[in-house]
Scaffold this active site. Structure first.
Site, mmCIF file in Angstrom:
data_model
loop_
_atom_site.group_PDB
_atom_site.id
_atom_site.type_symbol
_atom_site.label_atom_id
_atom_site.label_comp_id
_atom_site.label_asym_id
_atom_site.label_seq_id
_atom_site.Cartn_x
_atom_site.Cartn_y
_atom_site.Cartn_z
ATOM 1 N N ARG A 1 0.836 -1.198 0.000
ATOM 2 C CA ARG A 1 0.000 0.000 0.000
ATOM 3 C C ARG A 1 0.873 1.251 0.000
ATOM 4 O O ARG A 1 1.874 1.319 0.705
ATOM 5 C CB ARG A 1 -0.933 0.010 1.212
ATOM 6 C CG ARG A 1 -1.879 -1.185 1.223
ATOM 7 C CD ARG A 1 -2.857 -1.154 2.379
ATOM 8 N NE ARG A 1 -3.668 -2.367 2.390
ATOM 9 C CZ ARG A 1 -4.608 -2.625 3.291
ATOM 10 N NH1 ARG A 1 -4.859 -1.759 4.259
ATOM 11 N NH2 ARG A 1 -5.298 -3.755 3.232
ATOM 12 N N ARG B 1 1.717 1.824 10.262
ATOM 13 C CA ARG B 1 1.331 2.117 8.876
ATOM 14 C C ARG B 1 2.548 1.917 7.984
ATOM 15 O O ARG B 1 3.472 2.742 7.984
ATOM 16 C CB ARG B 1 0.800 3.548 8.765
ATOM 17 C CG ARG B 1 -0.086 3.779 7.549
ATOM 18 C CD ARG B 1 -0.681 5.164 7.561
ATOM 19 N NE ARG B 1 -1.602 5.387 8.662
ATOM 20 C CZ ARG B 1 -2.863 4.964 8.694
ATOM 21 N NH1 ARG B 1 -3.352 4.294 7.673
ATOM 22 N NH2 ARG B 1 -3.634 5.216 9.734
ATOM 23 N N GLU C 1 -7.197 0.286 14.715
ATOM 24 C CA GLU C 1 -7.898 -0.720 13.909
ATOM 25 C C GLU C 1 -6.977 -1.907 13.624
ATOM 26 O O GLU C 1 -5.850 -1.727 13.150
ATOM 27 C CB GLU C 1 -8.374 -0.111 12.599
ATOM 28 C CG GLU C 1 -9.104 -1.099 11.704
ATOM 29 C CD GLU C 1 -9.360 -0.554 10.310
ATOM 30 O OE1 GLU C 1 -9.606 -1.374 9.388
ATOM 31 O OE2 GLU C 1 -9.298 0.686 10.115
ATOM 32 N N SER D 1 -11.273 -5.603 9.882
ATOM 33 C CA SER D 1 -12.620 -5.188 9.507
ATOM 34 C C SER D 1 -13.314 -6.361 8.844
ATOM 35 O O SER D 1 -12.667 -7.308 8.392
ATOM 36 C CB SER D 1 -12.580 -3.981 8.559
ATOM 37 O OG SER D 1 -11.963 -4.339 7.328
ATOM 38 N N ARG E 1 0.042 -4.946 12.868
ATOM 39 C CA ARG E 1 -0.753 -4.395 13.967
ATOM 40 C C ARG E 1 -1.024 -5.432 15.050
ATOM 41 O O ARG E 1 -1.186 -5.083 16.218
ATOM 42 C CB ARG E 1 -2.047 -3.786 13.431
ATOM 43 C CG ARG E 1 -1.766 -2.573 12.563
ATOM 44 C CD ARG E 1 -2.973 -1.758 12.237
ATOM 45 N NE ARG E 1 -2.615 -0.680 11.325
ATOM 46 C CZ ARG E 1 -3.480 0.193 10.822
ATOM 47 N NH1 ARG E 1 -4.772 0.130 11.166
ATOM 48 N NH2 ARG E 1 -3.084 1.141 10.002
#
Length: 507
Positions: free
Chosen positions: A332, A347, A419, A422, A470
């Site tokens: 990403r 990140r 987070e 999801s 994470r």
């Protein structure tokens, strides 16, 4: 040598495209158990499904010029027109820039031009039939001239029809999926907490963040990675490597018990597949790395190659649900990301992830969405994490999601929730663009020929089982000890050679 860089192209060609190839293959794989539980599917989500798909016939089999058909998504434009207010409200609630008025205007123009094309074809065919009989030379010549004029008029109209269709598709691609009626309306701060699990870890010593812990434990190297690859890259070392492998293997073993088929996926895919899954492969703020000089991209999630695994297929109803657990590396750009949360592993440009993905019948997608979030909650609870499950508000859903649940875990070093996963129900948003349908089983009493029954679009769902960076943050920060060591949660120990603790290295 190929280089990976962002490809800047006009915005009109970016964002999610509603196009897919026509169905070209039929799959009939190993039958699986059918699930009897079928909760009623929300009618509102039918906005872009197309059991009565409006198609455009631009081919001419009667001697005229054939116009090459365009790839089109199975968007039910008639449904959108008939439910204009609901679609318009959904666009507003999602803070989308879709232009519904223009879409409907183009749709009406397209219908009118299609009617005129059909009328001219009928007239041309009538002229052709008249010429089959015996005619006076003057009358035949008159019909030849009339046919020529009709043909020329058809060519112009068919070109107009193709252009209108292309423009309609380009504008319609901006319309997001419809939204579950229980989703809160607004921005991220309007999201609702569904569930709170556990309590924050209590410490009687100064808490370190994972960056500090990793340096002391000699399990990260960000400096060397920055020299080799640039910022937001990292080396994992020593026990961190064992921790990554242990997390992947433990998570995989858990989801396999729940009926998921393990996969590894390609990590380079065609740009069109990225678009059909609802991601933007190009543009100034894209999260996707494009490979210069090709139509390929690096994947940002295994959702993309798994979503495409049955592209352009008709599945057997007995095959559903298809449940996959896919391991991949993810890439990403993190364009626009900033702030203290970018420190360390939070990140990064490249990471490992295990993704769950389900293809199912429409009536079952709500229940599978609940199943996915339960799996996530069970996994993170068994690791002893404190987290909350959040029903995300409309403006934070992204175009494909009908509803999305996020899991945010407590990270003591950051001093806040972050987070970690999801779970999204995308209904038929992706399948109608990827061309993934299923054929319903026919009752034995019907006369329908085998393989010729009606088809419907499957629903697709995706959920993060384990995003490594994470998860490492959570484990290091929550299980840190006063002496600088970190305890390994019991479920992971068998997958890490029995290792119980990561200790600081002797200097």
């Amino acid at each position: 040598m190929q280089t990976v860089k962002l490809a800047a192209i006009p915005a009109a060609f970016s964002s999610s495209c509603f196009m897919f190839r026509p169905v070209t293959k039929t799959l009939g794989l190993i039958s699986r158990r059918n699930h009897s539980q079928k909760p009623p599917f929300r009618l509102l989500a039918r906005a872009f499904s197309a059991p009565a798909l409006q198609t455009i016939d631009t081919t001419d089999n009667k001697g005229g010029v054939a116009v090459k058909p365009q790839w089109k998504a199975a968007i039910d434009f008639k449904w959108i027109r008939d439910n204009k207010e609901a679609v318009s409200a959904n666009i507003r609630n999602r803070n989308s820039n879709a232009n519904l008025e223009l879409v409907l205007e183009l749709y009406e123009k397209m219908l009118n031009v299609q009617k005129e094309v059909d009328r001219l074809r009928e007239e041309r065919n009538a002229v052709a039939n008249k010429m089959k009989g015996k005619l006076e030379p003057s009358e035949r010549q008159k019909l030849i001239e009339e046919g020529k004029n009709l043909k020329e008029g058809l060519v112009t109209l068919e070109e107009d029809l193709v252009n209108l269709t292309d423009e309609l598709q380009q504008e319609a691609q901006c319309i997001p999926n419809m939204t579950h009626p229980d989703v809160p309306v607004g921005g991220e701060d309007c999201s609702i907490i569904r569930k709170m699990v556990g309590n924050p870890s209590a410490f009687n010593f100064p808490v370190k963040d994972h960056f500090q812990l990793g340096k002391a434990l000699d399990i990260f190297d960000f400096d060397a990675a920055a020299e080799v690859s640039g910022s937001k890259f990292y080396y994992l070392k020593n026990e961190a490597v064992m921790l990554e492998m242990g997390l992947i293997n433990w998570t995989l073993s858990e989801v396999i018990k729940r009926g998921f088929t393990p996969l590894t996926t390609p990590e380079i895919v065609r740009s069109s597949v990225v678009e059909k899954c609802g991601f933007q492969p190009r543009g100034a703020n894209t999260q996707v790395y494009s490979i210069e000089g090709t139509d390929q991209c690096l994947i940002g999630t295994a959702e993309i190659p798994v979503g495409g695994i049955h592209m352009d297929s008709i599945l057997s109803e007995s095959l559903l649900p298809l449940k996959y657990a896919a391991f991949s590396h993810c890439f990403r750009t993190e364009a626009g990301a900033a702030g203290t949360a970018t420190r360390g592993l939070y990140r990064v440009h490249q990471f490992s992830k295990l993704e769950m993905f389900i293809f199912c019948q429409p009536e079952e997608s709500d229940s599978y969405h609940e199943e996915l979030i339960r799996i996530e909650e069970d996994l993170y609870s068994s690791l002893g994490l404190h987290f909350k499950t959040v029903d995300m508000a409309t403006e934070d859903l992204g175009a494909p999601a009908y509803r999305k649940f996020d899991v945010e875990a407590w990270m003591p070093g950051l001093g806040r929730y972050g987070e970690i996963s999801s779970a999204s129900n995308c209904t038929d948003y992706q399948s109608r663009r990827l061309g993934i349908r299923y054929r319903a089983s026919q009752p034995s009493s019907t006369n329908t020929k085998k393989g010729k029954g009606p088809t419907r679009f499957v629903h697709t769902l995706n959920a993060t089982a384990c995003a490594i960076p994470r998860m490492i943050i959570c484990l290091l920060e929550n299980y840190q000890q006063e002496d600088g060591s970190v305890i390994i949660p019991e479920p992971l120990r068998p997958f890490m050679g029995g290792l119980e603790r990561i200790s600081p290295k002797c200097s």
